[in-house]
Motif scaffolding. Structure first.
Motif, mmCIF file in Angstrom:
data_model
loop_
_atom_site.group_PDB
_atom_site.id
_atom_site.type_symbol
_atom_site.label_atom_id
_atom_site.label_comp_id
_atom_site.label_asym_id
_atom_site.label_seq_id
_atom_site.Cartn_x
_atom_site.Cartn_y
_atom_site.Cartn_z
ATOM 1 N N VAL A 32 0.670 -1.086 -0.053
ATOM 2 C CA VAL A 32 -0.029 -0.034 -0.022
ATOM 3 C C VAL A 32 0.921 1.204 0.061
ATOM 4 C CG1 VAL A 32 -0.211 0.156 2.606
ATOM 5 C CG2 VAL A 32 -1.990 0.921 1.030
ATOM 6 N N SER A 33 0.417 2.320 -0.518
ATOM 7 C CA SER A 33 1.172 3.604 -0.475
ATOM 8 C C SER A 33 0.695 4.491 0.545
ATOM 9 C CB SER A 33 1.086 4.114 -1.799
ATOM 10 O OG SER A 33 -0.054 4.825 -2.160
ATOM 11 N N VAL A 34 1.654 5.409 0.747
ATOM 12 C CA VAL A 34 1.268 6.478 1.971
ATOM 13 C C VAL A 34 0.081 7.278 1.177
ATOM 14 C CG1 VAL A 34 2.000 8.727 2.641
ATOM 15 C CG2 VAL A 34 3.704 6.931 2.605
ATOM 16 N N HIS A 35 0.299 7.797 -0.073
ATOM 17 C CA HIS A 35 -1.357 8.353 -0.747
ATOM 18 C C HIS A 35 -2.247 7.441 -0.419
ATOM 19 C CE1 HIS A 35 -3.197 10.781 -3.427
ATOM 20 N NE2 HIS A 35 -3.618 9.836 -4.032
ATOM 21 N N ASP A 36 -2.522 6.388 -0.749
ATOM 22 C CA ASP A 36 -3.574 5.338 -0.310
ATOM 23 C C ASP A 36 -4.064 5.483 1.195
ATOM 24 O OD1 ASP A 36 -3.658 4.443 -3.028
ATOM 25 O OD2 ASP A 36 -2.563 2.748 -2.596
ATOM 26 N N LEU A 37 -3.037 5.287 2.047
ATOM 27 C CA LEU A 37 -3.376 5.536 3.527
ATOM 28 C C LEU A 37 -3.791 6.810 4.048
ATOM 29 C CD1 LEU A 37 -0.334 3.453 5.052
ATOM 30 C CD2 LEU A 37 -2.721 2.923 4.714
ATOM 31 N N LYS A 38 -3.321 7.859 3.151
ATOM 32 C CA LYS A 38 -3.951 9.088 3.527
ATOM 33 C C LYS A 38 -5.505 9.484 3.232
ATOM 34 C CE LYS A 38 0.390 12.080 3.712
ATOM 35 N NZ LYS A 38 0.874 13.353 3.202
ATOM 36 N N ARG A 39 -5.765 8.391 2.351
ATOM 37 C CA ARG A 39 -7.518 8.497 2.169
ATOM 38 C C ARG A 39 -8.261 7.986 3.447
ATOM 39 N NH1 ARG A 39 -6.887 5.617 -3.618
ATOM 40 N NH2 ARG A 39 -5.815 7.296 -4.655
ATOM 41 N N ASN A 40 -7.815 7.442 4.295
ATOM 42 C CA ASN A 40 -8.281 7.074 5.463
ATOM 43 C C ASN A 40 -7.948 7.971 6.577
ATOM 44 O OD1 ASN A 40 -8.942 5.775 7.887
ATOM 45 N ND2 ASN A 40 -8.344 3.735 7.247
ATOM 46 N N GLN A 41 -9.285 8.468 7.056
ATOM 47 C CA GLN A 41 -9.150 9.922 7.894
ATOM 48 C C GLN A 41 -8.246 9.282 9.258
ATOM 49 O OE1 GLN A 41 -9.842 12.912 7.149
ATOM 50 N NE2 GLN A 41 -9.282 13.396 8.990
ATOM 51 N N SER A 42 -8.633 8.140 9.679
ATOM 52 C CA SER A 42 -8.209 7.733 11.046
ATOM 53 C C SER A 42 -6.640 7.561 10.977
ATOM 54 C CB SER A 42 -8.660 6.508 11.558
ATOM 55 O OG SER A 42 -8.512 5.594 10.728
ATOM 56 N N VAL A 43 -6.160 7.084 9.989
ATOM 57 C CA VAL A 43 -4.765 6.929 9.434
ATOM 58 C C VAL A 43 -4.070 8.371 9.082
ATOM 59 C CG1 VAL A 43 -2.938 5.710 8.539
ATOM 60 C CG2 VAL A 43 -5.005 4.436 8.935
ATOM 61 N N ARG A 44 -4.584 9.200 8.501
ATOM 62 C CA ARG A 44 -4.262 10.508 7.944
ATOM 63 C C ARG A 44 -3.775 11.194 8.924
ATOM 64 N NH1 ARG A 44 -7.818 14.207 4.963
ATOM 65 N NH2 ARG A 44 -8.184 12.202 3.701
ATOM 66 N N THR A 45 -4.145 11.388 10.159
ATOM 67 C CA THR A 45 -3.517 12.103 11.419
ATOM 68 C C THR A 45 -2.278 11.366 11.601
ATOM 69 O OG1 THR A 45 -5.748 12.548 12.037
ATOM 70 C CG2 THR A 45 -3.997 13.081 13.779
ATOM 71 N N LEU A 46 -2.189 10.405 11.879
ATOM 72 C CA LEU A 46 -0.922 9.657 12.296
ATOM 73 C C LEU A 46 0.278 9.772 11.410
ATOM 74 C CD1 LEU A 46 -2.576 6.123 13.621
ATOM 75 C CD2 LEU A 46 -1.498 8.164 14.886
ATOM 76 N N ILE A 47 -0.032 9.629 10.076
ATOM 77 C CA ILE A 47 0.925 9.993 8.992
ATOM 78 C C ILE A 47 1.610 11.427 9.043
ATOM 79 C CG2 ILE A 47 1.365 9.979 6.695
ATOM 80 C CD1 ILE A 47 -0.568 7.431 6.249
ATOM 81 N N VAL A 48 0.564 12.183 9.186
ATOM 82 C CA VAL A 48 1.026 13.576 9.227
ATOM 83 C C VAL A 48 1.811 13.999 10.425
ATOM 84 C CG1 VAL A 48 0.147 15.909 9.411
ATOM 85 C CG2 VAL A 48 -1.016 14.430 7.987
ATOM 86 N N MET A 49 1.466 13.551 11.533
ATOM 87 C CA MET A 49 2.212 13.587 12.781
ATOM 88 C C MET A 49 3.669 12.713 12.382
ATOM 89 S SD MET A 49 -0.370 13.180 16.011
ATOM 90 C CE MET A 49 0.144 11.517 16.067
ATOM 91 N N ALA A 50 3.864 11.621 11.913
ATOM 92 C CA ALA A 50 4.982 10.830 11.600
ATOM 93 C C ALA A 50 5.925 11.725 10.599
ATOM 94 C CB ALA A 50 4.557 9.488 10.761
ATOM 95 N N GLU A 51 5.295 12.181 9.354
ATOM 96 C CA GLU A 51 5.947 13.242 8.633
ATOM 97 C C GLU A 51 6.529 14.343 9.359
ATOM 98 O OE1 GLU A 51 3.744 12.477 4.372
ATOM 99 O OE2 GLU A 51 2.876 13.943 5.839
ATOM 100 N N SER A 52 5.964 15.156 10.064
ATOM 101 C CA SER A 52 6.436 15.956 11.009
ATOM 102 C C SER A 52 7.665 15.489 11.768
ATOM 103 C CB SER A 52 5.222 16.658 12.062
ATOM 104 O OG SER A 52 5.921 17.686 13.039
#
Length: 76
Positions: A32-52
């Motif tokens: 799965v890609s980061v882009h695909d995971l960002k479509r899921n609202q519950s995971v998007r927040t965690l990914i944005v925090m991880a990128e930070s």
């Protein structure tokens, strides 16, 4: 370590939710890609925090390597 590997590690360690942990392992293995995971609202927040955290260099490379050693699937 590359960005996607670090995101997978942070996603895995930041959540006790088994579904999110499975998504982190799928991300690590390229299923799965980061882009695909960002479509899921519950995971998007965690990914944005991880990128930070990655931008701020707050990732322990040794721990990321242990995560990769444990969960990356290598096909021969």
């Amino acid at each position: 370590m590359d960005k996607v590997t670090c995101i997978a590690y942070l996603l895995y360690t930041s959540s006790k939710n088994q579904d999110n942990r499975e998504k982190a392992i799928q991300l690590l293995n390229g299923d799965v890609s980061v882009h695909d995971l960002k479509r899921n609202q519950s995971v998007r927040t965690l990914i944005v925090m991880a990128e930070s955290m990655i931008r701020k260099n707050k990732v322990d490379k040794t721990e990321v390597q242990r995560f990769v050693d444990e969960f990356m699937v290598v096909e021969v």
